[in-house]
Motif scaffolding. Structure first.
Motif, mmCIF file in Angstrom:
data_model
loop_
_atom_site.group_PDB
_atom_site.id
_atom_site.type_symbol
_atom_site.label_atom_id
_atom_site.label_comp_id
_atom_site.label_asym_id
_atom_site.label_seq_id
_atom_site.Cartn_x
_atom_site.Cartn_y
_atom_site.Cartn_z
ATOM 1 N N UNK A 139 0.840 -1.206 0.000
ATOM 2 C CA UNK A 139 0.000 0.000 0.000
ATOM 3 C C UNK A 139 0.876 1.258 0.000
ATOM 4 N N UNK A 140 2.105 1.127 0.554
ATOM 5 C CA UNK A 140 3.035 2.267 0.480
ATOM 6 C C UNK A 140 3.406 2.506 -0.978
ATOM 7 N N UNK A 141 3.663 1.394 -1.683
ATOM 8 C CA UNK A 141 4.058 1.500 -3.093
ATOM 9 C C UNK A 141 2.951 2.117 -3.953
ATOM 10 N N UNK A 142 1.721 1.819 -3.575
ATOM 11 C CA UNK A 142 0.565 2.314 -4.346
ATOM 12 C C UNK A 142 0.631 3.836 -4.525
ATOM 13 N N UNK A 143 1.092 4.503 -3.465
ATOM 14 C CA UNK A 143 1.129 5.971 -3.521
ATOM 15 C C UNK A 143 2.549 6.478 -3.834
ATOM 16 N N UNK A 144 3.576 5.719 -3.347
ATOM 17 C CA UNK A 144 4.971 6.127 -3.621
ATOM 18 C C UNK A 144 5.256 6.170 -5.110
ATOM 19 N N UNK A 145 4.694 5.228 -5.851
ATOM 20 C CA UNK A 145 5.033 5.183 -7.280
ATOM 21 C C UNK A 145 4.513 6.421 -8.003
ATOM 22 N N UNK A 146 3.591 7.153 -7.363
ATOM 23 C CA UNK A 146 3.113 8.410 -7.939
ATOM 24 C C UNK A 146 3.874 9.605 -7.358
ATOM 25 N N UNK A 147 4.930 9.329 -6.571
ATOM 26 C CA UNK A 147 5.716 10.419 -5.983
ATOM 27 C C UNK A 147 5.012 11.078 -4.808
ATOM 28 N N UNK A 148 4.110 10.355 -4.169
ATOM 29 C CA UNK A 148 3.382 10.917 -3.019
ATOM 30 C C UNK A 148 3.537 9.976 -1.835
ATOM 31 N N UNK A 149 3.063 10.401 -0.659
ATOM 32 C CA UNK A 149 3.138 9.477 0.488
ATOM 33 C C UNK A 149 1.910 9.635 1.377
ATOM 34 N N UNK A 150 1.587 8.546 2.034
ATOM 35 C CA UNK A 150 0.460 8.574 2.962
ATOM 36 C C UNK A 150 0.794 9.453 4.154
ATOM 37 N N UNK A 151 -0.211 10.033 4.744
ATOM 38 C CA UNK A 151 -0.024 10.671 6.041
ATOM 39 C C UNK A 151 0.114 9.563 7.093
ATOM 40 N N UNK A 152 0.790 9.875 8.181
ATOM 41 C CA UNK A 152 1.013 8.859 9.218
ATOM 42 C C UNK A 152 -0.306 8.487 9.894
ATOM 43 N N UNK A 153 -0.418 7.221 10.243
ATOM 44 C CA UNK A 153 -1.547 6.784 11.081
ATOM 45 C C UNK A 153 -0.998 6.709 12.499
ATOM 46 N N UNK A 154 -1.365 7.626 13.342
ATOM 47 C CA UNK A 154 -0.838 7.665 14.712
ATOM 48 C C UNK A 154 0.602 8.142 14.704
#
Ligand code: NAP
Length: 483
Positions: free
Chosen positions: A467-482
């Motif tokens: 799921x990290x890769x899902x957004x990383x490959x677009x040059x973006x990152x998830x916000x932290x959960x906790x």
């Protein structure tokens, strides 16, 4: 600041399933709150209806205990609780048989608003609606409220709609999604449509992407076998996350009226592109310390049901072309968190030195915990030493802005009062639910045909690596959960 309370007209509310978990935890404590603050008139009547053979006093005892368990001591006095219990009646009803209906008819009063809350399994919706209609208990302006899940696919949702519409008109039907009753969700509409500040920026020219996260720290908690039939897509995405996406993506309605708002939401769902399987990550939690995980909780060693789901979704219209919506939800994650992050594009030309770790402007709409809205901006780091940048958030959290004593209504309280007021704005219309299933069904169908298993993720973590890769490959990152 003290919340303004406008009393509703007196009503008769019948709660089917009044002895159940939802009624005891949310519906009746919520009604007590509305009673306590003076919104529910004391000549209103709440009639519990369920299979248990209680008399009215036994039912009142059950609800007294529920209020003591679920309402903080500072928010109730014995006198208030006893006065509220006086409004309660009980009838032992069989939803699929003849028992109790005559007695129920006798308890209802003429010339009062009449509402029926079906806090029971959806398999009972049709037979209760039919009996309410056949016995003449339901009048042409009665309201009927139904709980989730509203179907498990398009066909079953259509069948439920047909069952209800045989006996009630669409304007009498209130399909609950309690996310829509949350203060922040409504505030999102106020923010978008009562300010001129945001709307000019609310499009793909200025918004880079949107993240919608609903993370839970708990697992399936004894509901494993039920959940295993459903999974994150049916349990969370098709309904709650879809509703949040609609409120972010919808066009401004012409009026703040039920059908004007819901027309715009339906257009968003219909504009969703089919999701490419490579843009979806499904996961199941696993606790390495305990050597058990989702499959054990679901009591199904072969389960391929997802307890985590992340996906990239595109809204195919002029406003959103080029701005992806990343959705994720899961159980047994690091923290309990529900939020929407609207992440703005960087300025087209940066004149300041690069700031390490800069995340850029974002509007964070937090549903839980710490309900509120924050706007992340970049400013100069205070003090001498040159032009260094830092990020600060303008905080619109309710406790700060409105005072800690302000009791914000629970979503259920607000929604029940809306039912009594006859306001359907925050309830899903039949075609809206069906459109959401029409979008979800092919995705679920493809999983069922594929042999791919959900990825494993650590209990207490942030979800699968994929799921990290899902957004990383677009040059973006998830916000932290906790933290
Ligand atoms: P529950 O604890 O199992 O309670 C079910 C209720 O239905 C009980 O009051 C039961 O009566 C009554 N009932 C069952 N069969 C009946 C019949 N033939 N005739 C009359 N009454 C009958 O369920 P719940 O957790 O409260 O959930 C109720 C609904 O809300 C479900 O659709 C659920 O999916 C939905 N929901 C629940 C939650 C939650 O947090 N619990 C959240 C969202 C949605 P007796 O106990 O007297 O037999």
């Amino acid at each position: 600041m003290v919340a303004r309370v406008i009393p509703v007209d007196p009503f008769d509310l019948v709660i089917f399933g009044a002895t159940g978990d939802l009624a005891r935890r949310k519906i009746l404590p919520g009604l007590f709150h509305r009673f306590r603050v003076g919104q529910m008139p004391d000549d209103s009547k709440i009639i519990g209806a369920a299979r248990s053979k209680f008399d009215t006093n036994e039912f009142r005892d059950l609800i007294r205990e529920a209020i003591q368990e679920f309402i903080a001591e500072k928010d109730r006095s014995d006198d208030q609780v006893e006065a509220f219990l006086e409004c309660l009646d009980y009838v032992h009803v069989d939803a699929t048989g003849d028992t109790g209906w005559k007695k129920l008819a006798g308890l209802l009063r003429e010339n009062k608003i009449r509402a029926f809350y079906l806090s029971v399994s959806p398999s009972l919706f049709g037979s209760i609606a039919q009996r309410l209609s056949d016995t003449g208990i339901a009048t042409s302006d009665s309201r009927i409220v139904v709980e989730k899940p509203f179907g498990h696919d398009l066909a079953s949702a259509q069948a439920l709609n047909a069952d209800l519409l045989r006996c009630f008109d669409e304007k009498q039907i209130y399909r609950i999604d309690h996310y829509l009753g949350k203060e922040t969700v409504q505030n999102l509409m106020a923010l978008r449509f009562a300010n001129s500040l945001f709307e000019p920026l609310w499009n793909s020219t200025h918004i880079d992407h949107v993240q919608i996260t609903v993370a839970e720290s708990l697992g399936v908690e004894g509901r494993g076998e039920y959940y295993d039939q459903s999974g994150a897509m049916r349990d969370m995405v098709q309904n709650h996350l879809m509703q949040l996406l609609c409120l972010i993506a919808m066009e401004p309605p012409s009026r703040f009226e039920p059908n004007a708002v819901r027309d715009e939401k339906v257009k968003v769902i219909e504009a969703l592109e089919p999701v490419d399987p490579s843009e979806i990550v499904r996961g199941q939690y696993y606790d390495w310390n305990e050597s058990k995980g989702y499959k054990e909780d679901a009591n199904n060693p072969e389960s391929r049901t997802e307890s985590y789901l992340a996906m990239k979704v595109a809204v195919a219209n002029w406003r959103w072309a080029g701005t992806p919506f990343y959705l994720r939800t899961g159980k047994k994650l690091r923290a309990r968190l529900s939020e929407i992050a609207v992440v703005f594009r960087d300025p087209p030309h940066m004149i300041f030195p690069k700031m390490e770790g800069r995340r850029g402007n974002a509007l964070i709409i937090r549903l839980q915990p710490d309900e509120g809205i924050k706007l992340r901006t970049t400013i100069k780091e205070p003090g001498p030493g040159g032009m260094r940048l830092t990020e600060v958030s303008m905080d619109m959290t309710f406790d700060n802005a409105l005072g800690e004593d302000m009791h914000t209504e629970d979503a259920y309280e607000r929604l029940i009062m809306d039912v009594i007021r006859g306001n359907q704005t925050l309830f899903m219309r039949g075609d809206e639910v069906e459109a959401a299933w029409a979008w979800a069904d092919p995705i679920i169908g493809a999983w069922q045909e594929s042999s791919q298993k959900p990825a494993s993720y650590d209990s207490g973590g942030s979800g699968p690596e994929e799921s990290l890769m899902l957004i990383h490959k677009d040059g973006r990152r998830w916000r932290a959960i906790g933290s």
